[in-house]
Motif scaffolding. Structure first.
Motif, PDB file in Angstrom:
ATOM      1  N   THR A  69     -69.385 -44.035 -12.703  1.00 22.35           N
ATOM      2  CA  THR A  69     -70.250 -42.944 -12.264  1.00 22.35           C
ATOM      3  C   THR A  69     -71.331 -42.645 -13.288  1.00 22.35           C
ATOM      4  O   THR A  69     -72.494 -42.408 -12.940  1.00 22.35           O
ATOM      5  N   ARG A  70     -70.963 -42.641 -14.574  1.00 25.24           N
ATOM      6  CA  ARG A  70     -71.939 -42.406 -15.633  1.00 25.24           C
ATOM      7  C   ARG A  70     -73.005 -43.503 -15.626  1.00 25.24           C
ATOM      8  O   ARG A  70     -74.215 -43.220 -15.702  1.00 25.24           O
ATOM      9  N   ASP A 116     -69.133 -35.761 -15.857  1.00 27.56           N
ATOM     10  CA  ASP A 116     -69.789 -35.457 -14.587  1.00 27.56           C
ATOM     11  C   ASP A 116     -69.230 -34.181 -13.966  1.00 27.56           C
ATOM     12  O   ASP A 116     -69.916 -33.499 -13.210  1.00 27.56           O
ATOM     13  N   HIS A 117     -67.989 -33.870 -14.302  1.00 26.11           N
ATOM     14  CA  HIS A 117     -67.360 -32.625 -13.845  1.00 26.11           C
ATOM     15  C   HIS A 117     -66.629 -31.998 -15.033  1.00 26.11           C
ATOM     16  O   HIS A 117     -65.406 -31.925 -15.055  1.00 26.11           O
ATOM     17  N   GLU A 121     -65.807 -31.323 -23.174  1.00 30.19           N
ATOM     18  CA  GLU A 121     -66.561 -32.034 -22.136  1.00 30.19           C
ATOM     19  C   GLU A 121     -67.921 -31.390 -21.914  1.00 30.19           C
ATOM     20  O   GLU A 121     -68.930 -32.092 -21.747  1.00 30.19           O
ATOM     21  N   HIS A 122     -67.977 -30.074 -21.893  1.00 33.57           N
ATOM     22  CA  HIS A 122     -69.264 -29.382 -21.725  1.00 33.57           C
ATOM     23  C   HIS A 122     -70.196 -29.702 -22.885  1.00 33.57           C
ATOM     24  O   HIS A 122     -71.406 -29.906 -22.695  1.00 33.57           O
ATOM     25  N   SER A 167     -71.309 -33.474 -22.739  1.00 38.23           N
ATOM     26  CA  SER A 167     -72.161 -33.746 -21.577  1.00 38.23           C
ATOM     27  C   SER A 167     -73.633 -33.452 -21.850  1.00 38.23           C
ATOM     28  O   SER A 167     -74.516 -33.944 -21.147  1.00 38.23           O
ATOM     29  N   ASN A 171     -64.807 -29.726 -17.623  1.00 40.93           N
ATOM     30  CA  ASN A 171     -63.955 -28.538 -17.551  1.00 40.93           C
ATOM     31  C   ASN A 171     -63.681 -27.956 -18.930  1.00 40.93           C
ATOM     32  O   ASN A 171     -63.790 -26.756 -19.139  1.00 40.93           O
ATOM     33  N   LYS A 223     -75.385 -43.135 -12.646  1.00 38.10           N
ATOM     34  CA  LYS A 223     -76.369 -42.048 -12.798  1.00 38.10           C
ATOM     35  C   LYS A 223     -77.473 -42.438 -13.772  1.00 38.10           C
ATOM     36  O   LYS A 223     -78.648 -42.126 -13.550  1.00 38.10           O
ATOM     37  N   ASP A 260     -64.468 -36.346 -18.825  1.00 34.52           N
ATOM     38  CA  ASP A 260     -65.186 -36.359 -17.552  1.00 34.52           C
ATOM     39  C   ASP A 260     -66.467 -35.560 -17.735  1.00 34.52           C
ATOM     40  O   ASP A 260     -66.464 -34.333 -17.662  1.00 34.52           O
TER      41      ASP A 260
END
Length: 230
Positions: free
Chosen positions: A187-188, A157-158, A164-165, A168, A160, A191, A155
């Motif tokens: 969602t990706r 977009d959020h 993911e960080h 992203s 954790n 955007k 994820d």
């Protein structure tokens, strides 16, 4: 010689259905992976396959979503109406069509939800799901079988986790194939289209005909300028 007995047996054996019910606001390769599994399973077990997408139609219209989904999936798609716009209503419709069993294919993020419904059904000894008013909603004598597809989603977009960080911060054109497949989402894509980043949008469609990618990108970008349906 044609065997009438064999024909009679095959034509009267209970038939199951391989199916899924997905929101798929923007049809993606992740959704295609689920559909491909359904197609293979249905062909192997000689049963019907039904792909239904929810009535959620933003940024794409219902017609656009159906068109892009069928082009990407290479399989007919049904768009839910007010009477079939939930997994329970979807299963009820399939039950009314006379299917003996249902093999439901879902992403890992929805498997628990569908398994809960299937377990409720099974606890009733295949008597059918009972709604809050006591009405019988569906009945599958052969049961409901949940097939989970995909795992270890990213994820972005959020974020954790540390992974993911980290991912992203990487532009899609620089991502590894595994990072692309695990982070693909409507969602990706929304955007990226909203930001006018066609190359990033395209990177999430490896191996897909560019005419489809361009058409989808343009429809999403234009759709984002329109108000959401209430």
């Amino acid at each position: 010689m044609f065997s009438f007995i064999k024909f009679f047996k095959e034509s009267t054996e209970p038939k199951g259905v391989a199916t899924t019910f997905m929101k798929a606001r923007i049809p993606t390769l992740a959704h295609k992976g689920v559909v491909d599994s359904i197609k293979s399973f249905a062909q192997e077990h000689k049963m019907a396959s039904v792909i239904r997408l929810s009535g959620t139609n933003h940024p794409l219209s219902a017609d656009q979503k159906k068109k892009h989904a069928e082009n990407l999936f290479q399989h007919p798609v049904e768009i839910a109406d007010s009477k079939t716009n939930s997994i329970v209503a979807h299963l009820s419709d399939l039950s009314n069509r006379g299917h003996h069993s249902a093999h439901v294919f879902v992403g890992s993020d929805r498997a628990h939800e569908i398994q809960r419904i299937a377990d409720h059904h099974n606890m009733n000894n295949n008597a059918g799901y009972i709604d809050k008013k006591g009405n019988k909603v569906f009945q599958f004598p052969g049961g409901i079988h949940v097939h989970q597809f995909g795992s270890n989603r990213l994820d972005l977009d959020h974020p954790n986790s540390a992974e993911e960080h980290e991912v992203s911060k990487i532009h899609p054109t620089k991502m590894k194939p595994d990072q692309i497949s695990r982070s693909t989402s409507a969602t990706r894509l929304e955007k990226l289209a909203g930001a006018g980043d066609y190359h990033g949008f395209k990177a999430y469609h490896p191996g897909v005909d560019e005419n489809h990618v361009k058409s989808l990108y343009n429809d999403v970008k234009i759709g984002l300028t329109k108000p959401k349906h209430k």
